[in-house]
Write a protein that holds these residues in place. Structure first.
Motif, mmCIF file in Angstrom:
data_model
loop_
_atom_site.group_PDB
_atom_site.id
_atom_site.type_symbol
_atom_site.label_atom_id
_atom_site.label_comp_id
_atom_site.label_asym_id
_atom_site.label_seq_id
_atom_site.Cartn_x
_atom_site.Cartn_y
_atom_site.Cartn_z
ATOM 1 N N ASP A 152 2.750 -4.962 -6.831
ATOM 2 C CA ASP A 152 2.546 -5.102 -5.394
ATOM 3 C C ASP A 152 3.801 -5.736 -4.805
ATOM 4 O O ASP A 152 4.335 -6.707 -5.373
ATOM 5 C CB ASP A 152 1.358 -6.032 -5.097
ATOM 6 C CG ASP A 152 0.032 -5.428 -5.522
ATOM 7 O OD1 ASP A 152 0.018 -4.236 -5.907
ATOM 8 O OD2 ASP A 152 -0.981 -6.148 -5.474
ATOM 9 N N THR A 182 4.165 -2.232 2.506
ATOM 10 C CA THR A 182 3.621 -2.841 1.295
ATOM 11 C C THR A 182 3.338 -1.760 0.268
ATOM 12 O O THR A 182 2.694 -0.756 0.577
ATOM 13 C CB THR A 182 2.321 -3.615 1.611
ATOM 14 O OG1 THR A 182 2.631 -4.677 2.518
ATOM 15 C CG2 THR A 182 1.715 -4.216 0.348
ATOM 16 N N GLN A 222 1.785 -0.607 -3.505
ATOM 17 C CA GLN A 222 0.732 -0.981 -4.459
ATOM 18 C C GLN A 222 1.267 -0.923 -5.893
ATOM 19 O O GLN A 222 1.977 0.005 -6.250
ATOM 20 C CB GLN A 222 -0.462 -0.016 -4.343
ATOM 21 C CG GLN A 222 -1.093 0.013 -2.957
ATOM 22 C CD GLN A 222 -1.652 -1.337 -2.538
ATOM 23 O OE1 GLN A 222 -2.307 -2.005 -3.330
ATOM 24 N NE2 GLN A 222 -1.362 -1.746 -1.317
ATOM 25 N N THR A 237 1.158 -0.675 -10.108
ATOM 26 C CA THR A 237 0.484 0.112 -11.141
ATOM 27 C C THR A 237 0.358 -0.691 -12.426
ATOM 28 O O THR A 237 -0.378 -0.304 -13.337
ATOM 29 C CB THR A 237 1.275 1.397 -11.483
ATOM 30 O OG1 THR A 237 2.589 1.007 -11.937
ATOM 31 C CG2 THR A 237 1.423 2.291 -10.264
#
Lengths: 181, 735
Positions: free
Chosen positions: B440, B579, B581, B583
């Motif tokens: 993130d 922003t 995300q 993994t």
């Protein structure tokens, strides 16, 4: 090198347990009263706030604190400030500035001869001193002469490239001009 | 309005670092370079036993020494909170016990007091004058490990049964000495409490995490703590999570109302700031006579501290590295009176691959087969551990290209058979892998009227080139020169970024930078549409697009650069935030994402004087698209240098009686110097991994260390016939 006793101890400006010394740093005369236990490294960093010279081990094992004393490279963590009154001291700040780089600084930049940059001041001060030392021409010679400066990031191959580039440029400049040129 | 121009390609260019001029002139300011008005110096006092209790601390003499402001010990400030780590907030600490929490000593060097004085010399003298009494017990620092609790990490088929029935088997044990990160910048904190807010200049690879941990530990609201790390003298994992010198400096600043600088000494770098623990591994391989693997068992155990369970995930690469139907990987821990371990460059996979890639070489010898052929024969088509395809795996090409560049086909497999200049040559190889993932991450972008842009994120540059690569990314996406991009990182006042760890930061920055630029573009379009005298006044916003830094009508050939748009609107700048995300840690990924590589190493051996040298290295990597080849090659070369250290030099020794790391300095804990490193020949096979991000980039900070030590010791076997199964190699092993 001058002895410790050349530094004048005067009660007026030194205070209890302190000692007044005069040092020439990067061409500038400095007069300060210091703790006699203070290393040249801590004097540069903590008193003069010349923080380009780094502390990595404080035991002369890593080379991050390398400076020039009267033109020769030295680990400033192994030198007491009070023992260097009258000596000519050069730090990385005395070599060049971001807008006006010394050829060695420019070569380090061009060749990416660092990663984190922490040991870099010491590497560059060693590399500049090496230019006037009897170091052989090969990469292996330079590796040997630069092995007092640890780069934990391991940018050694690029450090060698940078130094050899400066040495080649110096030789070109020093070479006699061909006739008719 | 001008015609759209061809994109300026900033990606893939070898370019000098934008922060380079600061680094070569000594003007880059690292943590300990901050000198604040009224600043005091703190020096910790470490325990001189490794197990027992503190019975008394006598500070009388130290307290009256010149310049001393305080000698702090347990009870001198309010108790701090323990941290329950989680990766989501993030709130990570490997040592979860706050300093001075109790009187129990669990490792040598554990802080028991803190001297604070006007100067460093005074603080050091005072720390040395503190007298600590102990009820000491015999510590356990035994290097022989027995797993106290084991668990299965990965399993498929029946590995034991297949091993028992295999035509050719190998059963070997490998050990790695504890390695200490030893960045040349020691850990440091400059804490400044102004009565309301705490500012920490920190040696941190993760400023947001550091802020969260320190705020929670000290009981302060998180928005009242600011962590700044503009330049970090590298970390290699040692500076990922906070260690107890930081809350100590903060507590001293809060108590005394003055800024406090605390810089660890080099010996302290061996005590309470993490290390790669000692690891013992057993690898059992079973194969057919023609070299097809039928069974792989990989069991490992690492030391951890008394209070914290740090697991070195040595089996990270094992399940996907080779095609093998039967596999079992187990891990275990062994508690010791040693400080808490932590991630060190390539945690898990790096020591794991030393074992598995050594074992593959040993199996090749047993089979009478070239190790390169053995690797090619057992190359998997998919990740057999996860049962999913690889995002992008080009290990075969790394192996064959590396072999070609090294001249591997000229290798005489007989031990000691190859010679040059009177020296015996050893040629060894190893394959490697390292995870590819995102975290993130948030980024903000400001577009300015003068055509420049600012990108900002509370991420860090630990020497990996983040400043430069962020500028390249933004420049590429905005169609402007790199010189026109200003990068600001290393400050928790900025949008929360990602940690500099796991080779994940570069990949994590791509999507949020794109999104932030798109958001700024959208805001700009809204203003242009609403504005009265703009070329796009009254247009429907959906008919316009923001591409390559220009506003363009979708149905027309016309466009307008953002600088001109801002000038027309008479606004100084416009901003957007994005922003991305993560993994990393996904439970059921659809693809297996990793980087791969192969090392080919030559050593020279002169038995008459017992002189062993690494003399030549060729390495090839599949690490996605390379954004800056100059910085990327440097990362890989530096990792190989560390691999030479891991194989030949590095090991922390703990004294059995005192529990002290007895080689706690850079003369006795030997790392590679310039003279230890031969010419390194590094190549990339560039297959962009678009599954990971729009630029196809992966990180390159760790993959170069993976497999390097095994390639080297495999070369040593080829030269000497001696199989090195414990690192670092000792010359006496070869005599």
């Amino acid at each position: 090198m001058t002895s410790l006793f050349d530094a004048a101890v005067t009660a007026s400006d030194a205070g209890e347990g302190r000692i007044a010394i005069k040092l020439r740093v990067n061409g500038q005369e400095r007069e300060v009263s210091i703790d006699p236990r203070m290393t040249l490294l801590d004097y540069l960093r903590d008193v003069l706030h010349l923080t380009g010279t780094k502390k990595g081990c404080d035991h002369g094992q890593c080379g991050a604190c390398t400076i020039h004393i009267n033109g020769r490279r030295m680990n400033s963590c192994l030198a007491l400030a009070a023992a260097h009154a009258g000596d000519e001291i050069t730090t990385i700040e005395g070599l060049g500035t971001p807008g006006r780089l010394h050829p060695m600084q420019a070569a380090f930049l061009e060749n990416d001869a660092y990663q984190c940059g922490y040991c870099t001041s010491g590497q560059i001060m060693s590399a500049v001193a090496l230019l006037s030392e009897p170091c052989g021409a090969s990469d292996d010679d330079v590796r040997e002469f630069m092995s007092g400066n640890i780069c934990r990031c391991g940018a050694y191959p690029n450090i060698i490239r940078a130094i050899q580039q400066v040495r080649r440029d110096q030789q070109k400049d020093a070479a006699p001009q061909p006739a008719g040129a | 309005m001008a015609q759209p121009q061809a994109a300026i390609t900033q990606i893939g260019q070898a370019r000098a670092r934008i922060d380079g001029p600061l680094k070569v002139t000594g003007t880059a300011r690292f943590t300990s370079d901050h000198n604040l008005p009224g600043m005091l110096y703190a020096v910790p006092v470490g325990a001189t036993i490794a197990k027992g209790r503190v019975t008394a601390i006598d500070i009388a003499r130290a307290r009256q020494m010149p310049g001393v402001r305080a000698i702090m010990k347990r009870g001198d400030f309010p108790p701090m909170s323990h941290i329950t780590p989680n990766f989501v907030e993030p709130l990570m600490a490997d040592e979860t016990r706050p300093p001075f929490d109790d009187d129990v000593i669990r490792y040598y060097g554990q802080y028991v007091a803190l001297a604070v004085a006007d100067t460093f010399e005074q603080a050091k003298a005072a720390a040395d004058a503190v007298t600590v009494s102990y009820a000491a017990e015999t510590p356990n620092v035994d290097p022989h490990l027995a797993a106290e609790n084991t668990k299965v990490v990965s399993e498929r088929g029946d590995a034991e049964k297949a091993y028992a029935g295999a035509a050719v088997t190998l059963d070997a044990q490998y050990a790695i000495a504890p390695e200490t990160h030893n960045p040349i910048e020691t850990h440091a904190t400059v804490a400044n409490w102004d009565g309301d807010e705490l500012t920490l200049y920190e040696t941190s690879q993760a400023v947001v995490n550091h802020r969260n941990v320190l705020a929670d530990m000290l009981g302060l609201p998180r928005h009242k703590v600011r962590v700044i790390a503009k330049f970090i003298g590298s970390g290699f994992g040692g500076k990922l999570w906070p260690w107890s010198q930081s809350p100590l400096a903060a507590a001293a600043s809060i108590k005394l109302g003055q800024p406090v600088k605390l810089v660890l000494s080099r010996p302290m770098m061996f005590h309470a700031v993490g290390h790669r623990p000692r690891i013992e591994q057993r690898v059992r391989l079973g194969a057919t006579r023609d070299g097809k693997l039928v069974s792989l068992q990989h069991d490992y155990v690492n030391t951890t501290s008394i209070l914290d369970d740090y697991e070195e995930n040595c089996g990270e690469a094992t399940p996907h590295m080779y095609s093998v139907p039967n596999l079992r990987v187990t891990s275990g821990l062994a508690k010791r009176n040693i400080g808490t371990p932590t991630s060190m460059r390539g945690p898990g996979a790096v020591p794991g691959l030393f074992a598995t890639e050594s074992a593959m070489d040993e199996l090749a010898v047993k089979l009478g087969m070239d190790p390169l052929q053995l690797h090619l024969l057992n190359e998997p088509r998919l990740d057999e551990g996860l049962g999913v395809p690889f995002s992008s795996r080009h290990l075969k090409e790394c192996l064959t290209l590396g072999a070609e560049k090294f001249g591997w086909s000229n290798r005489d497999p007989h031990v000691g058979a190859m010679k040059r200049d009177g020296m015996i040559l050893g040629w060894g190889m190893a394959a490697c892998s390292w995870l590819a993932a995102r975290l993130d991450c948030s980024v903000s972008v400001e577009l300015r009227q003068d055509g420049t842009a600012r990108v900002a994120s509370a991420s860090q540059d630990i020497g990996t080139g983040t400043y430069t690569v962020m500028a390249q990314m933004a420049a590429e996406m905005l169609g402007i020169a790199v010189e026109r991009v200003e990068v600001e990182i290393g400050d928790t006042k900025l949008p929360p970024g990602a940690v500099s760890g796991g080779s994940m930061l570069t990949a994590s920055l791509v999507a949020p930078t794109e999104e932030a630029i798109a958001a700024a573009g959208k805001a700009l379009i809204a203003r242009l549409v609403a504005g009265e005298n703009t070329p796009f006044s009254g247009a429907e916003p959906q008919t316009l697009a923001f591409k390559q830094g220009r506003i363009m009508a979708k149905d027309a050939q016309t466009s307008m650069p953002f600088a001109a748009a801002l000038q027309t609107l008479q606004i100084a700048s416009i901003s957007g935030q994005g922003t991305g995300q993560g993994t990393f840690g996904a439970q059921r990924p659809k693809l297996s994402s990793h980087s791969f590589g192969a090392h080919f190493v030559e050593v020279t051996w002169r038995p008459e004087i017992a002189r062993l040298r690494a003399s030549r290295v060729v390495s090839v990597f599949d690490a996605g698209r390379i954004l800056n080849p100059l910085a990327a090659r440097n990362q890989i070369e530096g990792a190989i240098v560390m691999g030479i250290g891991m194989a030949l030099l590095e090991g922390t020794e703990y004294d059995a009686a005192s529990g002290a790391p007895i080689n706690a300095n850079l003369a006795d804990y030997v790392v590679a110097t310039n003279a230890d490193v031969p010419a390194l020949d590094v190549h990339f096979v560039e297959y962009p991994d678009y599954n990971l991000n729009a630029l196809g980039a992966r990180g390159v900070g760790e993959i170069g260390l993976a497999g390097a030590a095994a390639a080297l010791t495999n070369a040593v076997y080829h030269a000497t016939g001696i199989r090195v199964r414990e690192l670092p190699l000792k010359l006496e092993d070869l005599l």
